[in-house]
Enzyme design. Structure first.
Site, PDB file in Angstrom:
ATOM      1  N   GLU A 190       1.007  -1.409   0.025  1.00  0.00           N
ATOM      2  CA  GLU A 190       0.177  -0.428   0.168  1.00  0.00           C
ATOM      3  C   GLU A 190       1.164   1.101   0.237  1.00  0.00           C
ATOM      4  OE1 GLU A 190      -3.041   2.109   0.062  1.00  0.00           O
ATOM      5  OE2 GLU A 190      -3.454  -0.407   0.146  1.00  0.00           O
ATOM      6  N   GLU A 191       1.929   1.180   0.768  1.00  0.00           N
ATOM      7  CA  GLU A 191       2.805   2.531   0.777  1.00  0.00           C
ATOM      8  C   GLU A 191       4.431   2.408   0.227  1.00  0.00           C
ATOM      9  OE1 GLU A 191       0.579   4.757   2.085  1.00  0.00           O
ATOM     10  OE2 GLU A 191      -0.621   3.616   2.980  1.00  0.00           O
ATOM     11  N   SER A 589     -10.083  11.409  -0.967  1.00  0.00           N
ATOM     12  CA  SER A 589      -8.690  10.584   0.245  1.00  0.00           C
ATOM     13  C   SER A 589      -7.968  11.786   1.029  1.00  0.00           C
ATOM     14  CB  SER A 589      -7.986  10.441  -0.635  1.00  0.00           C
ATOM     15  OG  SER A 589      -7.178   9.153   0.203  1.00  0.00           O
ATOM     16  N   ASP A 664     -14.747  -0.103   1.761  1.00  0.00           N
ATOM     17  CA  ASP A 664     -12.955   1.053   1.547  1.00  0.00           C
ATOM     18  C   ASP A 664     -12.135  -0.022   2.493  1.00  0.00           C
ATOM     19  OD1 ASP A 664     -10.845   2.327   1.534  1.00  0.00           O
ATOM     20  OD2 ASP A 664     -12.582   4.012   1.216  1.00  0.00           O
ATOM     21  N   HIS A 696     -12.496   1.973  -2.359  1.00  0.00           N
ATOM     22  CA  HIS A 696     -11.446   3.496  -2.488  1.00  0.00           C
ATOM     23  C   HIS A 696     -11.939   3.970  -3.468  1.00  0.00           C
ATOM     24  CE1 HIS A 696      -9.800   6.615  -0.345  1.00  0.00           C
ATOM     25  NE2 HIS A 696      -8.615   6.864  -0.889  1.00  0.00           N
TER      26      HIS A 696
END
Length: 724
Positions: A190-191, A589, A664, A696
């Site tokens: 994800e990051e 977001s 989400d 999302h």
């Protein structure tokens, strides 16, 4: 519902924006060159379904295109596993269907194609062989570098097998479901922009394999609320300030034998950032990042013993962080081309014999390392030397790096990739009047052939709407500290003397640049056709302006970004054609979070606010992203208390529309449900639109239309309307 005259006279509707074919024209995905350079392959969406992708190939010897794999003929249409669905969400391709990835074999004669949870081997003669046929899905499929083996993850284990033979698991069967082999943990996907958990040696002799144990990671019960039922998932989610997965790295032979563990050091609370093999396969390079993300160690590992030494270390600037990057390349001579922000701007360096030499420098940034031609000593990259709003492709000579040669045309925003040997460029360019074009170029930048010309001729999907197409205006305003902030604006057809509402579109978060000289989404053009001015500004904290510009949000999210967006609103109010009482702000977001903070900080400035999928409490977001900018909430709780969007919710007095997908898994629905309860408990009026079953991303031919029609119905109810 009365449709405003401005909308009636415009010829671009929200329904058409989300329909097929795409108004951007055919924009290919996953463009690759075969290892022998003969074929150029890509994924192309269908004219009748822009989200369904097939595999196409261009034979450079014959100049002919052909469909290599028809996803509708080959696909079964079966449901993907939950693990693959979540992995696609991490890759931001959860809405795509058909073929979403593929891998060339080393001999350039076949292509590994994952489809509907199974694996296929497509050959250039048109034949296709099914490699797997199971109810389980195969994650992270790959062909080994020499093409002899196929590998994938199934049931939390790594499987390998010779091509055409049965694959077998090569990592242990763990009793705990929280232990995974060969996968990337949640925050890596994800990051950290790392989506795999295993890496083949270049000679097929070994595999480096990640193991992670997330038994200590917090469990959140994520409700995926659908139209006709709710599913709950006990998802391991490392909330800021809580435990991460424990990660280890192992090296083994392709059959799983001879497994040894890599020494990653005594501190187990670290991030396994990147793993790469040296070109000769004799060294394994591992990037180890500390939990605070202020230190990055490059480890050189002996793959036979697992022993590691620190080759070099990157340290963050004061009150800042280390940005991970894929912009580096290990060379055959043992040296390294490396991207670093050590001088305050992202630049390229050459590390050789333990010494550093800076290759690029100046108050601009290298945005990507594109490729290296080692034989000729050439390095290719994209950067903002000539225009921060229009990145260009450049070449430099390692022997004389100060002389940069731009390879693309001025006036376009460029991106590029290269083949492994650095012999051919695949360049994508775009401008406000030209949607993305892709072409094959030689190393001088000369176009060899169009991959997708995407010409705006009469046959282009956007052609019927060219008459109302608006070109942007650009400018700068000064932040409170004098820093210039770039903005861009689209204006509708305006009657002199009348004032018009503004749709103030923002994101505001780090690692992002909104204002460029690229093609602007048809969605923005549809908003303008409704009779609104469309406006964006890049605040301090955003990307591609250097460390001093970005680090101003360090432990202070929701501060300078809000102030800079306010400066944008105040600038708009000085313009004679803007209605100062009709500036509506919108974000999704981080942008949704910004909408809330903007309404709280400056009541009465904005006529209305739309907050999509907002983060409302940073303690509810993940470790790697949140702690990078905000620190550990156990150490700096006050920074989190100030930054969250909950404490001052009662200060919201302007019309608010809150939007969230009810399934989400990124900004979980609890962010909005907590805010909803808080606003209701404080008797703060607001509106909301929730989307059952959506994550999302809320979009699609019908739902995307519904979303944007709902937004503009809200604006009309709030009095944010064009002049009559």
């Amino acid at each position: 519902m009365t449709v405003p005259a401005a909308a009636a006279s415009g010829d671009l509707s929200f329904a058409r924006v989300y329909a097929s074919p795409s108004l951007n024209g055919p924009v290919p995905r996953e463009v690759k060159l075969s290892p022998d350079g003969r074929f150029l392959t890509l994924l192309r969406g269908r004219a009748d379904d822009r989200e369904q992708y097939d595999l196409w190939g261009y034979d450079r010897t014959t100049g002919q295109w052909s469909m290599l794999v028809d996803s509708r003929k080959l696909g079964s249409g079966k449901d993907l596993s939950e693990a693959e669905k979540m992995q696609r969400e991490r890759l931001r391709i959860g809405d795509l269907k058909g073929i979403v990835s593929y891998t060339w074999s080393a001999d350039s004669q076949s292509i590994l194609v994952p489809l509907d949870g199974d694996l296929f081997l497509a050959r250039l003669d048109g034949s296709v062989t099914r490699l797997t046929d199971t109810s389980e899905g195969e994650l992270n499929p790959a062909l080994s570098p020499l093409g002899g083996h196929v590998s994938f993850v199934r049931d939390r284990r790594l499987w390998t097998g010779k091509v055409g033979a049965e694959a077998a698991p090569v990592t242990p069967q763990e009793t705990a479901e929280a232990v995974h082999w060969g996968e990337a943990e949640f925050v890596a996907q994800e990051e950290m922009d790392r989506h795999t958990g295993y890496w083949w040696a270049p000679d097929d002799s070994r595999i480096a394999v990640q193991r992670f144990d997330e038994s200590g990671v917090a469990v959140i019960t994520r409700a995926a609320i659908g139209a006709e039922g709710t599913k709950t998932y006990d998802q391991r989610y490392p909330l800021a300030g809580t435990a991460n997965a424990v990660v280890s790295l192992h090296v083994m032979k392709p059959d799983g034998s001879g497994r040894i563990e890599v020494d990653l050091g005594p501190d187990k609370d670290i991030y396994l950032a990147r793993v790469n093999w040296a070109p000769d396969g004799k060294t394994l390079y591992v990037q180890r990042q500390n939990r605070a993300q202020t230190r990055l160690d490059m480890l050189a590992v002996d793959p036979v013993t697992g022993k590691a030494r620190v080759l070099f270390t990157e340290n963050a600037a004061e009150r800042s962080w280390i940005n991970l990057s894929n912009d580096y390349r290990f060379l055959k001579d043992g040296s390294l081309i490396w991207w670093s922000e050590r001088d305050g701007f992202g630049h390229l360096y050459h590390f050789k014999g333990g010494k550093w030499r800076q290759l690029t420098k100046g108050d601009w940034v290298v945005t990507a390392l594109v490729g290296v031609d080692e034989a000729r000593g050439k390095v290719y990259f994209t950067g903002t030397r000539d225009d921060v709003l229009a990145q260009q492709v450049y070449a430099l000579d390692l022997a004389a790096p100060a002389r940069l040669k731009p390879l693309g045309e001025p006036g376009y925003v460029h991106s590029a990739t290269m083949d492994k040997g650095g012999q051919s460029l695949l360049i994508t360019r775009q401008s406000p009047s030209q949607p993305p074009q892709v072409y094959l170029a030689d190393t001088s930048g000369k176009r060899i052939a169009w991959v997708e010309e995407n010409r705006l001729d009469a046959a282009h999907p956007y052609a019927p709407h060219l008459a109302s197409h608006k070109l942007p205006e650009f400018g700068t305003i000064a932040a409170a500290d004098g820093t210039p902030l770039h903005w861009r604006m689209l204006k509708p057809d305006m009657v002199p003397g009348k004032r018009y509402p503004v749709f103030f579109d923002h994101y505001g978060g780090p690692s992002n640049q909104q204002v460029t000289r690229g093609w602007i989404s048809p969605l923005a053009q549809a908003i303008v056709d409704q009779g609104y001015i469309w406006f964006q500004i890049d605040n301090r904290g955003s990307d591609n302006r250097g460390v001093a510009f970005s680090k101003q949000i360090w432990r202070a999210m929701g501060s300078v970004e809000v102030a800079d967006q306010l400066a944008g609103a105040q600038f708009l109010k000085t313009l004679p054609f803007v209605d100062p009482a009709k500036i509506a702000t919108y974000g999704w977001s981080y942008g949704g979070y910004m909408t809330l903070k903007m309404l709280q900080a400056n009541p009465g400035v904005y006529a209305a606010g739309i907050s999509g999928a907002p983060v409302t409490k940073w303690e509810l977001y993940d470790t790697h992203y949140t702690e990078r900018y905000m620190g550990d909430p156990r150490e700096v709780p006050q920074a989190y208390a100030t930054a969250n969007a909950m404490a001052d919710s009662a200060k919201i007095s302007d019309p608010l529309l809150l939007i969230h997908g009810m399934a989400d898994d990124n900004v979980v629905f609890e962010h909005s449900s907590a805010l909803i309860a808080k606003l209701q408990g404080e008797a703060v009026p607001f509106e909301m639109m929730l989307y059952p079953g959506y994550t999302h991303r809320v979009g699609g031919p019908k739902v995307g239309t519904h979303l944007w029609e709902s937004i503009f119905a809200f604006l009309r109810r709030s009095g944010v309307t064009p002049p009559k």
